[in-house]
Write a protein that holds these residues in place. Structure first.
Motif, PDB file in Angstrom:
ATOM      1  N   MET A 133       0.854  -1.201   0.000  1.00  0.00           N
ATOM      2  CA  MET A 133       0.000   0.000   0.000  1.00  0.00           C
ATOM      3  C   MET A 133       0.887   1.247   0.000  1.00  0.00           C
ATOM      4  O   MET A 133       0.537   2.270  -0.600  1.00  0.00           O
ATOM      5  N   GLY A 134       2.022   1.143   0.664  1.00  0.00           N
ATOM      6  CA  GLY A 134       2.964   2.249   0.663  1.00  0.00           C
ATOM      7  C   GLY A 134       3.662   2.390  -0.679  1.00  0.00           C
ATOM      8  O   GLY A 134       3.725   3.482  -1.256  1.00  0.00           O
ATOM      9  N   ALA A 135       4.166   1.269  -1.196  1.00  0.00           N
ATOM     10  CA  ALA A 135       4.927   1.314  -2.455  1.00  0.00           C
ATOM     11  C   ALA A 135       4.026   1.720  -3.623  1.00  0.00           C
ATOM     12  O   ALA A 135       4.448   2.465  -4.510  1.00  0.00           O
ATOM     13  N   ILE A 136       2.800   1.242  -3.623  1.00  0.00           N
ATOM     14  CA  ILE A 136       1.886   1.620  -4.707  1.00  0.00           C
ATOM     15  C   ILE A 136       1.601   3.120  -4.634  1.00  0.00           C
ATOM     16  O   ILE A 136       1.629   3.825  -5.639  1.00  0.00           O
ATOM     17  N   LEU A 147       5.170   4.017   4.161  1.00  0.00           N
ATOM     18  CA  LEU A 147       6.545   3.501   4.119  1.00  0.00           C
ATOM     19  C   LEU A 147       7.415   4.128   5.210  1.00  0.00           C
ATOM     20  O   LEU A 147       8.254   3.466   5.806  1.00  0.00           O
ATOM     21  N   LEU A 148       7.173   5.405   5.471  1.00  0.00           N
ATOM     22  CA  LEU A 148       7.949   6.095   6.506  1.00  0.00           C
ATOM     23  C   LEU A 148       7.702   5.441   7.874  1.00  0.00           C
ATOM     24  O   LEU A 148       8.638   5.169   8.625  1.00  0.00           O
ATOM     25  N   SER A 149       6.450   5.168   8.185  1.00  0.00           N
ATOM     26  CA  SER A 149       6.121   4.499   9.453  1.00  0.00           C
ATOM     27  C   SER A 149       6.790   3.135   9.508  1.00  0.00           C
ATOM     28  O   SER A 149       7.349   2.755  10.537  1.00  0.00           O
ATOM     29  N   LEU A 150       6.706   2.397   8.412  1.00  0.00           N
ATOM     30  CA  LEU A 150       7.307   1.059   8.403  1.00  0.00           C
ATOM     31  C   LEU A 150       8.820   1.147   8.562  1.00  0.00           C
ATOM     32  O   LEU A 150       9.428   0.352   9.280  1.00  0.00           O
ATOM     33  N   SER A 151       9.416   2.133   7.896  1.00  0.00           N
ATOM     34  CA  SER A 151      10.880   2.231   7.915  1.00  0.00           C
ATOM     35  C   SER A 151      11.392   2.610   9.301  1.00  0.00           C
ATOM     36  O   SER A 151      12.552   2.408   9.613  1.00  0.00           O
ATOM     37  N   ARG A 152      10.538   3.186  10.116  1.00  0.00           N
ATOM     38  CA  ARG A 152      10.928   3.544  11.483  1.00  0.00           C
ATOM     39  C   ARG A 152      10.411   2.535  12.488  1.00  0.00           C
ATOM     40  O   ARG A 152      10.432   2.761  13.689  1.00  0.00           O
ATOM     41  N   GLY A 153       9.876   1.439  11.977  1.00  0.00           N
ATOM     42  CA  GLY A 153       9.254   0.462  12.862  1.00  0.00           C
ATOM     43  C   GLY A 153      10.164  -0.698  13.210  1.00  0.00           C
ATOM     44  O   GLY A 153      11.386  -0.549  13.315  1.00  0.00           O
ATOM     45  N   THR A 154       9.574  -1.871  13.365  1.00  0.00           N
ATOM     46  CA  THR A 154      10.319  -3.064  13.759  1.00  0.00           C
ATOM     47  C   THR A 154      11.138  -3.573  12.566  1.00  0.00           C
ATOM     48  O   THR A 154      10.930  -3.136  11.423  1.00  0.00           O
ATOM     49  N   GLU A 155      12.021  -4.517  12.839  1.00  0.00           N
ATOM     50  CA  GLU A 155      12.818  -5.109  11.763  1.00  0.00           C
ATOM     51  C   GLU A 155      11.914  -5.720  10.701  1.00  0.00           C
ATOM     52  O   GLU A 155      12.148  -5.565   9.494  1.00  0.00           O
ATOM     53  N   GLN A 185       8.916  -4.867   9.927  1.00  0.00           N
ATOM     54  CA  GLN A 185       8.254  -3.818   9.142  1.00  0.00           C
ATOM     55  C   GLN A 185       9.218  -3.209   8.118  1.00  0.00           C
ATOM     56  O   GLN A 185       8.832  -2.949   6.975  1.00  0.00           O
ATOM     57  N   LYS A 186      10.456  -2.973   8.538  1.00  0.00           N
ATOM     58  CA  LYS A 186      11.453  -2.427   7.606  1.00  0.00           C
ATOM     59  C   LYS A 186      11.658  -3.362   6.423  1.00  0.00           C
ATOM     60  O   LYS A 186      11.732  -2.946   5.265  1.00  0.00           O
ATOM     61  N   LYS A 187      11.744  -4.642   6.745  1.00  0.00           N
ATOM     62  CA  LYS A 187      11.967  -5.645   5.714  1.00  0.00           C
ATOM     63  C   LYS A 187      10.794  -5.672   4.729  1.00  0.00           C
ATOM     64  O   LYS A 187      10.979  -5.753   3.513  1.00  0.00           O
ATOM     65  N   MET A 188       9.610  -5.550   5.298  1.00  0.00           N
ATOM     66  CA  MET A 188       8.395  -5.536   4.475  1.00  0.00           C
ATOM     67  C   MET A 188       8.423  -4.338   3.520  1.00  0.00           C
ATOM     68  O   MET A 188       8.089  -4.451   2.338  1.00  0.00           O
ATOM     69  N   ALA A 189       8.850  -3.176   4.041  1.00  0.00           N
ATOM     70  CA  ALA A 189       8.886  -1.960   3.227  1.00  0.00           C
ATOM     71  C   ALA A 189       9.914  -2.098   2.097  1.00  0.00           C
ATOM     72  O   ALA A 189       9.635  -1.767   0.936  1.00  0.00           O
ATOM     73  N   GLN A 190      11.108  -2.599   2.446  1.00  0.00           N
ATOM     74  CA  GLN A 190      12.159  -2.740   1.436  1.00  0.00           C
ATOM     75  C   GLN A 190      11.733  -3.732   0.352  1.00  0.00           C
ATOM     76  O   GLN A 190      11.933  -3.491  -0.841  1.00  0.00           O
ATOM     77  N   ASP A 191      11.108  -4.808   0.772  1.00  0.00           N
ATOM     78  CA  ASP A 191      10.653  -5.820  -0.181  1.00  0.00           C
ATOM     79  C   ASP A 191       9.627  -5.242  -1.157  1.00  0.00           C
ATOM     80  O   ASP A 191       9.663  -5.517  -2.360  1.00  0.00           O
ATOM     81  N   ALA A 192       8.729  -4.413  -0.649  1.00  0.00           N
ATOM     82  CA  ALA A 192       7.709  -3.817  -1.523  1.00  0.00           C
ATOM     83  C   ALA A 192       8.364  -2.870  -2.535  1.00  0.00           C
ATOM     84  O   ALA A 192       8.020  -2.873  -3.719  1.00  0.00           O
TER      85      ALA A 192
END
Lengths: 328, 286
Positions: A137-140, A185-193, A195-202
């Motif tokens: 949802m962030g990457a889109i 994405l910003l929230s995810l990137s500042r979140g848990t490992e 969440q960060k991984k999820m953001a990078q993968d997207a």
């Protein structure tokens, strides 16, 4: 097109005086950067090009609702759920006013819809990729809507009036969409490992398809020339892609994440961004219907149409009864 | 990163406010305001607010499923709007209730178990076809319209403020449901038959809406006793159904006790879907 008067071969190819006058008026409108309106004469090819482009754009909004609707019921906070719902609903709205703009060219919304459901009409290929995680949802929002904005801002000045005006409204809402994607994405990137991984993968999955949203490189995009001459399109595919990749290269730093393109850099001599080679074979395969979600996306649309048939029939029957009773 | 830097980065997106109006209506009472300025409710008021929040949350979850699946694009927009309004009501009521227990709206929505939800059975019933959703909306929106109208006069200022905003929106939901009930009831033989069927499968959950429960006691002047709404509701829905060529079906009434945490089989699946991602990441913020 075949000549209409076979007895006089070739004669129909010679424009009449009236046609020449009309063409001259049309050319003047384009030259002066004025707007062509539905009542104005326009070359048949101009009409067809716009009809195809605007309806494809409308179809993209409608099909584009699906990957995001996929996460509405699972959104991880009520605020995110609310924003996502507003966003997907906006897209239905964009579809509606783009269909209205396309209808001014003489084809009905029902006909456009039929072209979509039959598979004849195309829509933006990016929506044939699945939205696997919440980070999508962030990457889109950030990449796909971002690329769409880069494409669409110049379309606000498109020579065809109804299209340009529809795009002004669409662009305003799209920038809100892009921002909400970036914020996810910003929230995810500042979140848990995780969440960060999820953001990078997207980002990894959507980077390349989003660059390909601008279409093939200029030397392989023959139709672009004519669209630019008609001032429907204002910048070439590569120009727009350059602008976009430069923007996201900066923004990704704010996220503390990376773009999956180690060779991405700005070449000071050429004054342009150098990015990885894009996989145009995959792009063509997705356009031809072989993307991961083509079949699913079309079937969802067909299903909604099929399941809703009795509702539309009933509404039409009721309206007809009302009309009769008003006459009587 | 400093706040200003972030603002600057976000500003690079340009005028980003266009459609945000739907998320944060300028002068309306937002859940965020309630969280910051809200007066902490008593245990009794919080439990009452929770029932209202749960009804709205579960209904919003059901309604949101229609987006991208409606019979026509105009209905994708309309049903989406309705779902969004109802979710807004849920967020306000849950935020307010949560103040009593130091819990956020999300803690209440995502981290309670099925038996802790106090919603009515009618709102958790599946969407079915479009006609089933419309009848469910008809039943619930007429009820909520009467309820919020009265609750806007509540001695509890927060409940009154949330309801005063909600009633304007629910009035539109009610109108939408009424128009479609008439259109489908009077449309074709097929649509009328589908609407009769929808009434039959949903009517067993009507009585529960009007049952006074323990949660409504001792809140005179604050809560609305559901039983007091029945007369007006009966009158209104009977009139709508008559206009639609439909009738109140002769069904029994289910032993439904959602307010006590006893639910139909449908709620478990709804919650499993709604809560799955949040629960996969305990302690994460989004």
């Amino acid at each position: 097109m075949a000549p209409t008067t076979p007895q006089e071969p070739g004669l129909s190819a010679v424009p009449s005086y009236e046609e020449e006058q009309s063409q001259a008026r049309f050319d003047a409108l384009i030259d002066q950067d004025s707007r062509v309106e539905p009542r104005d004469w326009m070359p048949e090819k101009y009409r067809k090009t716009l009809s195809r482009q605007i309806s494809q754009h409308a179809h993209s909004e409608i099909i584009g609702m699906q990957p995001e609707a996929n996460w509405i019921t699972r959104a991880p906070s009520l605020k995110r759920k609310s924003i996502l719902m507003a966003k997907v609903q906006d897209e239905a709205g964009h579809g509606l006013y783009l269909y209205s703009a396309a209808e001014t060219l003489g084809t009905t919304r029902d006909e456009y819809n039929e072209q979509l459901l039959s598979g004849k009409a195309k829509y933006s290929s990016i929506f044939n990729y699945p939205a696997r995680t919440w980070a999508d949802m962030g990457a889109i929002g950030w990449l796909v809507d971002g690329a769409a904005i880069a494409n669409q801002v110049p379309l606000c000045r498109a020579s065809y009036g109804p299209y340009g005006r529809a795009m002004v409204r669409v662009c305003k809402e799209e920038s809100f969409h892009q921002r909400q994607g970036f914020e996810i994405l910003l929230s995810l990137s500042r979140g848990t490992e995780a969440q960060k991984k999820m953001a990078q993968d997207a980002i990894n999955r959507f980077y390349e398809p989003s660059l390909m949203m601008f279409g093939p490189p200029d030397d392989q995009s023959p139709n672009s020339q004519q669209s630019m001459a008609w001032k429907i399109k204002r910048f070439s595919n590569d120009e727009l892609r350059q602008r976009f990749v430069g923007m996201i290269a900066e923004q990704v730093k704010v996220l503390g994440l990376t773009l999956p393109d180690p060779q991405l850099h700005f070449d000071e001599e050429k004054k342009q961004w150098i990015h990885k080679d894009l996989n145009w074979d995959e792009f063509m395969a997705v356009i031809k219907g072989n993307g991961p979600a083509n079949a699913q996306r079309l079937e969802r649309r067909r299903e909604a149409h099929r399941e809703g048939a009795w509702v539309r029939e009933a509404a039409a029957a009721y309206a007809a009864k009302q009309a009769r009773s008003e006459v009587a | 990163m400093k706040h200003e830097e972030l603002d600057e980065a976000l500003d690079s997106f340009g005028d980003a406010l266009a459609s945000a109006t739907r998320v944060t209506p300028g002068n309306a009472l937002r859940p965020e305001d309630i969280a910051v300025d809200g007066v902490k409710p008593s245990e009794e008021v919080a439990r009452y607010a929770l029932t209202l929040g749960d009804d709205a949350l579960i209904l919003a979850q059901r309604m949101s499923h229609w987006i991208s699946r409606a019979p026509e694009l105009e209905e994708d927009v309309a049903l989406g709007n309705i779902a969004l309004d109802i979710l807004g009501h849920a967020r306000s009521f849950l935020t307010y209730a949560g103040l009593a227990w130091d819990k956020t709206e999300d803690e209440l929505a995502y981290w309670r178990e099925e038996e802790e939800f106090t919603s009515l059975w009618i709102v958790e019933q599946p969407n079915g076809h479009f006609g089933v959703t419309i009848i469910r909306q008809l039943i619930v929106s007429i009820f909520q319209n009467l309820l919020y109208k009265q609750l806007a006069q509540s001695k509890d200022e927060t409940l009154a403020a949330i309801s005063a905003k909600a009633v304007k929106e629910v009035d539109y939901h009610r109108d939408h449901a009424i128009q479609w009930t008439i259109r489908l009831g009077m449309g074709t033989e097929e649509s009328a038959s589908k609407m009769r069927h929808a009434l039959e499968i949903l009517w067993p959950y009507v009585d529960e809406m009007f049952r006074d429960e323990e949660v409504h006691q001792d809140l005179a002047g604050i809560a609305v006793l559901p039983s007091t709404l029945r007369g007006a509701w009966d009158e209104e829905i009977t009139a709508v159904l008559a206009d639609a060529g439909l009738e109140i079906p002769a069904t029994g009434q289910a032993m439904a006790y959602g307010r006590r945490g006893e639910h139909s089989e449908h709620l478990g699946y709804l919650l499993a879907e709604m809560q799955v991602l949040a629960r996969k990441h305990p302690g994460a913020s989004w």
